[in-house]
Design a protein around this motif. Structure first.
Motif, PDB file in Angstrom:
ATOM      1  N   HIS A   1      58.901  72.005 -12.842  1.00 46.08           N
ATOM      2  CA  HIS A   1      58.102  73.057 -13.466  1.00 46.08           C
ATOM      3  C   HIS A   1      58.863  73.604 -14.675  1.00 46.08           C
ATOM      4  N   VAL A   2      58.267  73.507 -15.840  1.00 40.62           N
ATOM      5  CA  VAL A   2      58.824  74.111 -17.049  1.00 40.62           C
ATOM      6  C   VAL A   2      57.940  75.307 -17.373  1.00 40.62           C
ATOM      7  N   THR A   3      58.490  76.511 -17.189  1.00 40.92           N
ATOM      8  CA  THR A   3      57.672  77.727 -17.255  1.00 40.92           C
ATOM      9  C   THR A   3      58.016  78.573 -18.476  1.00 40.92           C
TER      10      THR A   3
ATOM     11  N   VAL B   1      53.813  71.033 -15.386  1.00 49.50           N
ATOM     12  CA  VAL B   1      54.265  70.520 -14.096  1.00 49.50           C
ATOM     13  C   VAL B   1      54.318  68.998 -14.167  1.00 49.50           C
ATOM     14  N   PHE B   2      55.497  68.453 -13.917  1.00 55.67           N
ATOM     15  CA  PHE B   2      55.720  67.010 -13.957  1.00 55.67           C
ATOM     16  C   PHE B   2      55.917  66.507 -12.524  1.00 55.67           C
TER      17      PHE B   2
ATOM     18  N   HIS C   1      52.610  62.116 -13.263  1.00 56.69           N
ATOM     19  CA  HIS C   1      51.508  62.979 -13.685  1.00 56.69           C
ATOM     20  C   HIS C   1      52.078  64.196 -14.397  1.00 56.69           C
ATOM     21  N   VAL C   2      51.323  64.704 -15.361  1.00 56.86           N
ATOM     22  CA  VAL C   2      51.695  65.930 -16.077  1.00 56.86           C
ATOM     23  C   VAL C   2      50.475  66.837 -16.107  1.00 56.86           C
ATOM     24  N   SER C   3      50.680  68.098 -15.738  1.00 63.68           N
ATOM     25  CA  SER C   3      49.583  69.056 -15.782  1.00 63.68           C
ATOM     26  C   SER C   3      50.052  70.352 -16.430  1.00 63.68           C
ATOM     27  N   HIS C   4      49.097  71.079 -16.985  1.00 59.88           N
ATOM     28  CA  HIS C   4      49.351  72.406 -17.543  1.00 59.88           C
ATOM     29  C   HIS C   4      48.653  73.406 -16.637  1.00 59.88           C
TER      30      HIS C   4
ATOM     31  N   TYR D   1      40.431  69.862 -13.445  1.00 58.53           N
ATOM     32  CA  TYR D   1      41.001  68.714 -14.156  1.00 58.53           C
ATOM     33  C   TYR D   1      42.426  69.060 -14.577  1.00 58.53           C
ATOM     34  N   THR D   2      43.373  68.229 -14.162  1.00 55.65           N
ATOM     35  CA  THR D   2      44.783  68.519 -14.462  1.00 55.65           C
ATOM     36  C   THR D   2      45.438  67.477 -15.368  1.00 55.65           C
ATOM     37  N   GLY D   3      44.661  66.524 -15.856  1.00 53.08           N
ATOM     38  CA  GLY D   3      45.234  65.548 -16.773  1.00 53.08           C
ATOM     39  C   GLY D   3      44.999  64.124 -16.323  1.00 53.08           C
ATOM     40  N   PRO D   4      45.215  63.165 -17.226  1.00 54.84           N
ATOM     41  CA  PRO D   4      44.958  61.753 -16.929  1.00 54.84           C
ATOM     42  C   PRO D   4      46.084  61.126 -16.110  1.00 54.84           C
ATOM     43  N   VAL D   5      45.836  59.915 -15.659  1.00 54.28           N
ATOM     44  CA  VAL D   5      46.902  59.115 -15.054  1.00 54.28           C
ATOM     45  C   VAL D   5      47.971  58.886 -16.123  1.00 54.28           C
TER      46      VAL D   5
END
Length: 240
Positions: A143-145, A152-153, A166-169, A181-185
């Motif tokens: 988590h890079v906050t 979130v990686f 996976h990477v999500s914001h 939706y948290t991001g693509p593969v």
């Protein structure tokens, strides 16, 4: 290995049933891998003994103490974690809690590395082409906050590489719905984007060196909690 420790738990219970069955004059296979399987071999008289007398508790206490003695004698803290996590990460570990967290800062950012001991992939049992035991893989989240939001990686490592899955914001308190939706593969992203994401977390200390530390940290944590668990159960069984 962790898998070996997990198998020994069921073996302990089966041995306790077998030891108790011997006292009751009933033959039960000590090699049975599960207590339930062993119990199904017992006639009703043994089932009544198990539920109504302290003899099984004594047998269970005996095999637990034997196993605990062996575990403590063979336990060695992995040298890979002796000096603590790679600087400047700080480890937070709480007894009985299988969530491990490493923290650091990077400028104004807060970096958290979270890994759950109970949520790790099963070890690969197939030897490598050289006949060596394969390296275990550890999965963890980074988590890079910044303020109220985080990148979130979802990562994995065997100590020789770090892969991003996976990477999500997200808001710092997590996404509102599982359907968000948290991001693509990750592998479907452009290769240049993938490369820059990898450089991004590497700059924040998420490296193969950290992955190697986490691999051994997971093993050590489970070994310690396993020993503590056996001690608590043996103590419980000893009570009248």
């Amino acid at each position: 290995t962790i898998a070996t420790m997990r198998r020994s738990v069921s073996n302990i219970l089966a041995r306790a049933v077998a030891q108790y069955a011997g006292v009751a004059g009933v033959t039960v296979s000590a090699s049975s891998s599960m207590l339930q399987a062993a119990a199904t071999q017992c006639p009703p008289v043994l089932a009544r003994y198990i539920s109504s007398t302290p003899m099984l508790s004594s047998a269970l206490q005996s095999v637990l103490q034997e196993e605990l003695k062996q575990e403590k004698a063979s336990y060695q803290k992995p040298p890979e974690i002796e000096g603590g996590p790679p600087a400047p990460f700080v480890l937070t570990e709480v007894p009985l809690d299988t969530m491990l967290t490493l923290t650091r800062t990077h400028g104004s950012e807060q970096i958290n590395v979270d890994l759950h001991v109970n949520n790790q992939p099963a070890p690969d049992q197939e030897p490598t082409e050289d006949g060596e035991e394969p390296l275990s893989t550890v999965i963890f989240n980074v988590h890079v906050t910044k303020g109220s939001e985080s990148l979130v990686f979802e990562c994995e490592s065997d100590g020789t590489f770090v892969a991003i899955n996976h990477v999500s914001h997200e808001p710092t308190d997590g996404v509102e719905s599982e359907s968000t939706y948290t991001g693509p593969v990750f592998d479907e992203l452009d290769e240049n984007v993938q490369r820059e994401f990898r450089s991004y977390i590497e700059e924040r200390g998420v490296t193969p060196e950290l992955g190697e530390y986490l691999r051994h940290l997971v093993y050590d944590k489970e070994a310690k909690e396993y020993q503590a668990w056996m001690g608590r159960i043996a103590n419980f069984a000893s009570k009248i």
